[in-house]
Design an enzyme around this catalytic site. Structure first.
Site, PDB file in Angstrom:
ATOM      1  N   ALA A  41     -42.726  -8.335 -11.421  1.00 11.60           N
ATOM      2  CA  ALA A  41     -44.020  -7.723 -11.389  1.00 11.60           C
ATOM      3  C   ALA A  41     -43.699  -7.130 -12.911  1.00 11.60           C
ATOM      4  O   ALA A  41     -42.575  -6.702 -13.939  1.00 11.60           O
ATOM      5  CB  ALA A  41     -43.620  -6.456 -10.442  1.00 11.60           C
ATOM      6  N   GLY A  42     -45.086  -6.742 -13.357  1.00 14.51           N
ATOM      7  CA  GLY A  42     -44.898  -6.150 -14.699  1.00 14.51           C
ATOM      8  C   GLY A  42     -46.649  -6.932 -14.885  1.00 14.51           C
ATOM      9  O   GLY A  42     -47.125  -7.399 -14.222  1.00 14.51           O
ATOM     10  N   ASN A  43     -47.108  -5.350 -16.175  1.00 19.61           N
ATOM     11  CA  ASN A  43     -48.104  -5.442 -16.592  1.00 19.61           C
ATOM     12  C   ASN A  43     -49.490  -6.255 -15.692  1.00 19.61           C
ATOM     13  O   ASN A  43     -48.939  -7.031 -16.007  1.00 19.61           O
ATOM     14  CB  ASN A  43     -47.923  -6.043 -18.124  1.00 19.61           C
ATOM     15  CG  ASN A  43     -47.542  -7.470 -18.526  1.00 19.61           C
ATOM     16  OD1 ASN A  43     -47.149  -8.322 -17.622  1.00 19.61           O
ATOM     17  ND2 ASN A  43     -47.363  -7.708 -19.243  1.00 19.61           N
ATOM     18  N   GLY A  44     -49.495  -5.335 -14.719  1.00 20.22           N
ATOM     19  CA  GLY A  44     -50.486  -4.979 -13.935  1.00 20.22           C
ATOM     20  C   GLY A  44     -50.937  -5.836 -12.573  1.00 20.22           C
ATOM     21  O   GLY A  44     -51.239  -6.307 -12.397  1.00 20.22           O
ATOM     22  N   THR A  46     -47.985  -8.778  -9.688  1.00 23.94           N
ATOM     23  CA  THR A  46     -47.175  -9.496  -9.669  1.00 23.94           C
ATOM     24  C   THR A  46     -46.787 -11.091 -10.038  1.00 23.94           C
ATOM     25  O   THR A  46     -47.694 -11.272  -9.080  1.00 23.94           O
ATOM     26  CB  THR A  46     -46.295  -9.695  -8.032  1.00 23.94           C
ATOM     27  OG1 THR A  46     -47.650  -9.988  -6.977  1.00 23.94           O
ATOM     28  CG2 THR A  46     -46.435  -7.786  -7.313  1.00 23.94           C
ATOM     29  N   LYS A  62     -50.210 -15.655 -10.276  1.00 27.10           N
ATOM     30  CA  LYS A  62     -49.801 -14.086 -10.672  1.00 27.10           C
ATOM     31  C   LYS A  62     -51.129 -13.396  -9.864  1.00 27.10           C
ATOM     32  O   LYS A  62     -51.730 -14.202  -9.950  1.00 27.10           O
ATOM     33  CB  LYS A  62     -49.605 -13.972 -11.924  1.00 27.10           C
ATOM     34  CG  LYS A  62     -49.733 -12.237 -12.822  1.00 27.10           C
ATOM     35  CD  LYS A  62     -49.946 -12.179 -13.990  1.00 27.10           C
ATOM     36  CE  LYS A  62     -49.744 -10.735 -14.701  1.00 27.10           C
ATOM     37  NZ  LYS A  62     -49.627 -10.609 -16.422  1.00 27.10           N
ATOM     38  N   ASP A 155     -50.283  -8.786 -26.246  1.00 26.71           N
ATOM     39  CA  ASP A 155     -49.536  -8.343 -25.243  1.00 26.71           C
ATOM     40  C   ASP A 155     -47.755  -8.985 -25.382  1.00 26.71           C
ATOM     41  O   ASP A 155     -47.611  -9.634 -24.427  1.00 26.71           O
ATOM     42  CB  ASP A 155     -49.671  -8.544 -23.815  1.00 26.71           C
ATOM     43  CG  ASP A 155     -48.902  -7.477 -23.267  1.00 26.71           C
ATOM     44  OD1 ASP A 155     -48.879  -7.249 -21.561  1.00 26.71           O
ATOM     45  OD2 ASP A 155     -48.127  -7.266 -23.902  1.00 26.71           O
TER      46      ASP A 155
END
Ligand SMILES: COC(=O)c1c[nH]c2ncccc12
Ligand code: NA
Length: 360
Positions: A41-44, A46, A62, A155
């Site tokens: 999970a991460g940057n907005g 899962t 995602k 990013d």
């Protein structure tokens, strides 16, 4: 009633198309995907490992929750279709996206060795010659995205640089949809930031901002730790930038609120340095730099660099060029494709297969 779809013929037709090199798009939907495992999970969102039954393709799915009107989600889905045209050996392939209200689901190429941050956290610092291959992949991937699609990644960081069992290194999670960027920009920056000085200050930022993030990322994976943090990664929550401040980290006009907070952090930083020079132990100083200290440090302090003499000269130099603070003086990804470190690394025989095979 509709003729039952003969999946065998559909699959063999698609395989035939594939052999003919004819682009075909899978019409993806939840019921065709079987969840195999969690990937992270991460940057907005899962990410889960899924099997697309009809085509037998293992994918990374995602799922992003978009807190907006359905019209915004539909617009994001339209913009994500550009990903079908993003074809490069340095970019994680895109299979398709679909709405599962109120979520947006994006299906991508599964990279079975995972991300660079998970790799260095498990196996230790990444060898310099492998860092060279990482620089090649990211510099060429960023150049492709910008030259062919005018896309700025936004990013770049170790968790968005992925590796597969064939030793291929690819980038993912770039800002392809303007609407998606806007809707995510209001979430937390998180604890470590790869943001360039100009982006932190809300100045106009460009593809060169990705080059700064690459420089920070190369130092991190080469050293096996985030270059700014003096403590372990991850700070306590109250240090995370509140959403209203994080929102200003998107390319809007500089927010006096943020600069006031940055100046406050700078003053604290100076006070800390003065006290530590006087030998007084810093009472209450958290070992982990708070996110505001970190942002202020990036803006006001000299850029990080590799420890002298421990890495190849051209690697040191490459990183220093990426971390030039003034974006006007920093090189673009395209210019960096001609840097000695990138050119030599591209030609170098590096046993990436051996490197990834050693990872169980
Ligand atoms: C945002 O995309 C991802 O996180 C991923 C795309 N492909 C993957 N393969 C393995 C792990 C994560 C991913
Ligand atoms: Na990611």
């Amino acid at each position: 009633e509709a003729e039952p779809v003969n999946y065998h013929s559909k699959l063999s037709e698609q395989l035939a198309n594939l052999e003919l090199g004819i682009e075909y798009k899978l019409d993806l939907k939840n019921e065709d995907l079987t969840t195999l495992s969690e990937l992270g999970a991460g940057n907005g969102g899962t990410v889960t490992k899924v099997l697309h039954e009809k085509s037998g393709t293992v994918m990374a799915k995602k799922v992003v929750f978009i807190d907006a009107k359905p019209t915004v989600r539909k617009q994001i889905l339209r913009e994500l279709q550009i990903l079908h045209e993003c074809n490069s050996k340095y970019i994680v392939s895109f299979y398709g996206a679909y709405l599962s209200e109120p979520h947006i689901c994006m299906c991508m190429e599964f990279m079975d060795k995972g991300s660079l941050d998970a790799i260095y956290k498990k196996y230790g610092p990444i060898p310099p010659e492998v860092c060279g291959k990482i620089a090649v992949a990211v510099v060429h991937g960023l150049t492709y995205l910008y030259d062919e699609h005018r896309i700025i990644h936004r990013d770049v960081k170790p968790s968005n640089i992925l590796v597969n069992g064939m030793g291929q290194i690819k980038i993912c999670d770039f800002g392809v949809s303007g609407e998606l960027i806007n809707s995510i920009a209001d979430t937390f920056v998180g604890t470590s930031t790869y943001m360039s000085p100009e982006r932190i200050q809300g100045d106009q930022y460009s593809v060169k901002s990705d080059v700064w993030s690459l420089g920070v990322s190369v130092i991190e994976v080469a050293l096996g730790r985030f270059p700014f943090a003096d403590g372990e990664g991850g700070s306590d929550d109250e240090d995370d930038l509140p959403a209203d401040l994080a929102g200003t980290l998107s390319p809007t006009k500089p927010n006096p609120h943020l600069s006031a907070r940055l100046d406050g952090a700078a003053a604290k930083d100076k006070a800390k340095r003065r006290k530590s020079r006087s030998g007084v132990s810093l009472e209450g100083s958290s070992a982990q730099m708070s996110i505001l200290d970190l942002l202020q440090h990036i803006v006001n302090e000299p850029p990080p660099k590799l420890p002298e003499g421990k890495f190849p000269k051209e690697m040191e130099e490459f990183v220093n060029i990426c971390l030039v603070k003034d974006p006007a003086k920093r090189q673009t990804p395209k210019e960096l494709t001609r840097h000695k470190y990138v050119v030599d690394s591209e030609a170098a025989k590096v046993d990436l297969l051996g490197w990834v095979t050693a990872m169980n």
